[in-house]
Design an enzyme around this catalytic site. Structure first.
Site, PDB file in Angstrom:
ATOM      1  N   ASP A 121       0.915  -1.093   0.073  1.00 52.97           N
ATOM      2  CA  ASP A 121       0.036   0.105  -0.024  1.00 52.97           C
ATOM      3  C   ASP A 121       0.760   1.245   0.112  1.00 52.97           C
ATOM      4  O   ASP A 121       1.524   1.670   0.953  1.00 52.97           O
ATOM      5  CB  ASP A 121      -0.904  -0.076   1.201  1.00 52.97           C
ATOM      6  CG  ASP A 121      -1.678   1.279   1.425  1.00 52.97           C
ATOM      7  OD1 ASP A 121      -1.873   1.964   0.387  1.00 52.97           O
ATOM      8  OD2 ASP A 121      -1.946   1.539   2.630  1.00 52.97           O
ATOM      9  N   ASN A 146       0.274   8.510   0.314  1.00 52.08           N
ATOM     10  CA  ASN A 146       0.758  10.037   0.176  1.00 52.08           C
ATOM     11  C   ASN A 146       1.973  10.227   1.081  1.00 52.08           C
ATOM     12  O   ASN A 146       2.784  10.985   0.956  1.00 52.08           O
ATOM     13  CB  ASN A 146      -0.511  11.028   0.446  1.00 52.08           C
ATOM     14  CG  ASN A 146      -1.339  11.153  -0.864  1.00 52.08           C
ATOM     15  OD1 ASN A 146      -0.643  10.971  -2.065  1.00 52.08           O
ATOM     16  ND2 ASN A 146      -2.524  11.171  -0.535  1.00 52.08           N
ATOM     17  N   SER A 147       2.020   9.370   2.415  1.00 50.34           N
ATOM     18  CA  SER A 147       2.820   9.831   3.266  1.00 50.34           C
ATOM     19  C   SER A 147       3.657   8.574   4.014  1.00 50.34           C
ATOM     20  O   SER A 147       4.655   8.594   4.465  1.00 50.34           O
ATOM     21  CB  SER A 147       2.459  10.580   4.496  1.00 50.34           C
ATOM     22  OG  SER A 147       1.376   9.730   5.285  1.00 50.34           O
ATOM     23  N   ARG A 148       2.881   7.510   3.409  1.00 50.03           N
ATOM     24  CA  ARG A 148       3.444   6.168   4.204  1.00 50.03           C
ATOM     25  C   ARG A 148       3.480   5.089   3.131  1.00 50.03           C
ATOM     26  O   ARG A 148       2.602   4.938   2.433  1.00 50.03           O
ATOM     27  CB  ARG A 148       2.884   5.761   5.419  1.00 50.03           C
ATOM     28  CG  ARG A 148       3.092   6.569   6.639  1.00 50.03           C
ATOM     29  CD  ARG A 148       2.938   6.025   7.791  1.00 50.03           C
ATOM     30  NE  ARG A 148       1.661   5.437   8.268  1.00 50.03           N
ATOM     31  CZ  ARG A 148       1.011   4.540   9.142  1.00 50.03           C
ATOM     32  NH1 ARG A 148       1.962   4.403   9.797  1.00 50.03           N
ATOM     33  NH2 ARG A 148      -0.260   4.304   9.171  1.00 50.03           N
ATOM     34  N   PHE A 149       4.471   4.068   3.060  1.00 51.12           N
ATOM     35  CA  PHE A 149       4.551   3.091   2.396  1.00 51.12           C
ATOM     36  C   PHE A 149       4.296   1.829   3.538  1.00 51.12           C
ATOM     37  O   PHE A 149       5.197   1.419   4.200  1.00 51.12           O
ATOM     38  CB  PHE A 149       5.747   2.695   1.753  1.00 51.12           C
ATOM     39  CG  PHE A 149       6.047   1.709   0.928  1.00 51.12           C
ATOM     40  CD1 PHE A 149       5.091   1.053  -0.169  1.00 51.12           C
ATOM     41  CD2 PHE A 149       7.106   0.709   1.216  1.00 51.12           C
ATOM     42  CE1 PHE A 149       5.194  -0.111  -0.882  1.00 51.12           C
ATOM     43  CE2 PHE A 149       7.359  -0.321   0.320  1.00 51.12           C
ATOM     44  CZ  PHE A 149       6.379  -0.786  -0.543  1.00 51.12           C
ATOM     45  N   VAL A 193      -8.679   4.463  -4.729  1.00 47.36           N
ATOM     46  CA  VAL A 193      -8.458   2.909  -4.533  1.00 47.36           C
ATOM     47  C   VAL A 193      -8.430   2.872  -3.137  1.00 47.36           C
ATOM     48  O   VAL A 193      -8.655   1.681  -2.612  1.00 47.36           O
ATOM     49  CB  VAL A 193      -7.276   2.607  -5.369  1.00 47.36           C
ATOM     50  CG1 VAL A 193      -6.131   2.974  -4.826  1.00 47.36           C
ATOM     51  CG2 VAL A 193      -7.324   1.084  -5.335  1.00 47.36           C
ATOM     52  N   ASP A 194      -8.006   3.517  -2.260  1.00 47.49           N
ATOM     53  CA  ASP A 194      -7.864   3.493  -0.847  1.00 47.49           C
ATOM     54  C   ASP A 194      -9.285   3.547  -0.315  1.00 47.49           C
ATOM     55  O   ASP A 194      -9.420   2.723   0.833  1.00 47.49           O
ATOM     56  CB  ASP A 194      -6.746   4.613  -0.208  1.00 47.49           C
ATOM     57  CG  ASP A 194      -7.202   5.950  -0.438  1.00 47.49           C
ATOM     58  OD1 ASP A 194      -8.015   6.106  -1.501  1.00 47.49           O
ATOM     59  OD2 ASP A 194      -6.751   6.782   0.014  1.00 47.49           O
ATOM     60  N   THR A 252      -3.876  12.215   4.587  1.00 45.04           N
ATOM     61  CA  THR A 252      -3.766  13.930   3.844  1.00 45.04           C
ATOM     62  C   THR A 252      -5.144  14.254   3.833  1.00 45.04           C
ATOM     63  O   THR A 252      -5.306  15.643   4.192  1.00 45.04           O
ATOM     64  CB  THR A 252      -3.105  13.849   2.585  1.00 45.04           C
ATOM     65  OG1 THR A 252      -1.789  13.139   2.665  1.00 45.04           O
ATOM     66  CG2 THR A 252      -3.120  15.178   1.962  1.00 45.04           C
ATOM     67  N   THR A 296      -2.884  29.597  21.780  1.00 42.61           N
ATOM     68  CA  THR A 296      -3.187  29.304  20.369  1.00 42.61           C
ATOM     69  C   THR A 296      -2.835  28.062  19.830  1.00 42.61           C
ATOM     70  O   THR A 296      -3.569  27.454  19.066  1.00 42.61           O
ATOM     71  CB  THR A 296      -2.043  30.387  19.606  1.00 42.61           C
ATOM     72  OG1 THR A 296      -2.462  31.777  19.994  1.00 42.61           O
ATOM     73  CG2 THR A 296      -2.213  30.220  18.147  1.00 42.61           C
TER      74      THR A 296
END
Length: 243
Positions: free
Chosen positions: A7, A10-13, A99-100, A122, A172
């Site tokens: 899989d 966008n940020s992990r494999f 697809v995810d 993301t 903040t």
């Protein structure tokens, strides 16, 4: 020789062995697809068949496939279809459905109950699936992490990270964490209410993705399933024609 699931997000494999109709122990490269080229060859498994899902950029997907084709006899890339494993996608053009999200629904459908599937990466994605496998559509929004990054990009004095959730924050960083996490939770709660009205029964809530743990304390009764997409990929794999 063995079969494996991959899989590329966008940020992990992430990858895991195929065990029946689910994923085995999951391994992940937190730095994502960009780091694949720097990984030593032995970091990737080898075997008979690789089943691959990717929402990454085409160039990164191509780089991954190049590596896998050297290590596996067969490489199969999943594409969203109108129907698979009893799940029927609501989109008129199923190929436009990520697809995810598709694979998450395949995994969720195994329980054969109404479910609201929430992905926190993301993007924040929300999809409704009924007990008969019919997808009723969904929503896409920015995830809390993406909201924070967007605010920081427009106003650098607003920190992109940090802070704790509070109903009425008094600094903040906490206000940003509370506002962005709260916005995601509000959309999920609204979706759950509308799903109940549509189906006549309250759906269960199934949450996955790298940003999910931060929201779980704010979603009582929700189930966290970190390997949902890989489990869906496993179901897709076992429903493919032999050969």
């Amino acid at each position: 020789m063995s079969d494996w699931l991959f899989d590329l997000g966008n940020s992990r494999f992430k990858f895991a062995p195929l065990q029946g109709d689910r994923a085995g122990d999951v391994q992940a490269w937190a730095h994502g697809a960009e780091g694949m080229a720097g990984q030593p060859p032995h970091s990737l498994p080898s075997g008979t068949t690789a089943f691959v899902a990717s929402v990454a950029a085409p160039s990164l997907t191509s780089a991954m496939l190049d590596q896998l084709q050297r290590r596996f006899e067969h490489v199969h890339v999943v594409r969203t279809s109108a129907e698979c494993a009893g799940v029927r996608i609501a989109y008129a053009k199923p190929e436009k459905f990520g697809v995810d999200r598709f694979l998450a629904l395949l995994a969720a459908a195994k329980a054969q109950r109404p479910v609201l599937v929430v992905g926190v990466g993301t993007a924040l994605t929300i999809d409704l699936l009924d007990a008969n496998g019919q997808h009723h559509g969904g929503r896409i929004s920015a995830s809390p992490t993406t909201m924070r990054e967007a605010l920081h990009a427009r106003a650098v004095q607003l920190p992109a990270t940090g802070g704790d959730y509070s109903e009425f924050a008094n600094d903040t960083a906490d206000a940003l964490a509370s506002g962005c996490d709260g916005a995601a939770v509000a959309l999920i709660e609204r979706s759950a209410q509308q799903a109940h009205a549509l189906l006549g029964v309250a759906p269960s809530l199934l949450v996955h993705g790298g940003g999910a743990p931060a929201l779980m304390p704010l979603l009582p009764g929700a189930d966290y399933h970190p390997s949902l997409v890989l489990d869906g990929l496993a179901r897709w794999a076992v429903h493919q024609p032999a050969g």
